[in-house]
Design a protein around this motif. Structure first.
Motif, PDB file in Angstrom:
ATOM      1  N   ARG A   1     -12.579  53.068  19.373  1.00  0.00           N
ATOM      2  CA  ARG A   1     -11.272  52.418  19.371  1.00  0.00           C
ATOM      3  C   ARG A   1     -10.425  53.138  20.424  1.00  0.00           C
ATOM      4  O   ARG A   1     -10.628  54.325  20.699  1.00  0.00           O
TER       5      ARG A   1
ATOM      6  N   ASP B   1      -8.008  46.774  20.779  1.00  0.00           N
ATOM      7  CA  ASP B   1      -8.104  48.222  20.581  1.00  0.00           C
ATOM      8  C   ASP B   1      -9.553  48.714  20.581  1.00  0.00           C
ATOM      9  O   ASP B   1      -9.839  49.801  20.127  1.00  0.00           O
ATOM     10  N   SER B   2     -10.466  47.907  21.138  1.00  0.00           N
ATOM     11  CA  SER B   2     -11.885  48.258  21.168  1.00  0.00           C
ATOM     12  C   SER B   2     -12.356  48.579  22.575  1.00  0.00           C
ATOM     13  O   SER B   2     -11.979  47.896  23.534  1.00  0.00           O
TER      14      SER B   2
END
Length: 150
Positions: free
Chosen positions: A60, A144-145
């Motif tokens: 993340r 958010d990856s």
């Protein structure tokens, strides 16, 4: 090609060993083969952690500290965040003698073997004995990856 047979007409030991070896290789290749979707392209399945980014899921964005980074030795990559929201990736293999870099601190990616340091923004050599930069690796940031792009 003739088959090895003993005097009783049965396959000889060599023929049995060769056949068993060929069967083992075929089984291993089948197990290592990539999956295909109905269109015939490779399907890359990221780690089962809820991230679906089309590549090998790494982390993340919150896992990569601003001004620092994280080494993913199993994937052969180091991901840095030189500035807020800017993510870079490089090979984690030191260009000096192939050791895996161990950390990111004070703006450099550090190799523990001979103390080479690389710029966390560019991969350029900041301190030798390495003379070549770390090769860039392609990553994709989606939401958010962070994923390693094939």
């Amino acid at each position: 090609m003739s088959t090895s047979r003993n005097h009783e007409g049965r396959p000889g030991r060599r023929a049995v060993v060769v056949a068993a070896g060929a069967a083992s290789v075929a089984a291993a290749l089948t197990a290592c083969g990539s999956q295909k979707d109905s269109g015939g392209s490779d399907v890359v399945e990221p780690a089962d952690d809820g991230m679906d980014t089309g590549g090998t899921a790494l982390a993340r964005t919150a896992d990569i500290p601003e001004g620092g980074g994280k080494v993913f030795a199993d994937q052969g990559v180091v991901v840095t965040q030189p500035k807020a929201g800017e993510f870079k990736a490089f090979s984690s293999k030191c260009t000096h003698q192939g050791c895996t870099v161990s950390s990111v601190s004070d703006g450099t990616i550090d190799c523990p073997c001979h103390e080479s340091k690389f710029d966390a923004s560019t991969g350029a050599v900041a301190h030798g004995p390495a003379t070549r930069p770390l090769p860039a690796r392609k990553i994709t940031v989606t939401g958010d990856s962070i994923a390693l792009t094939p």
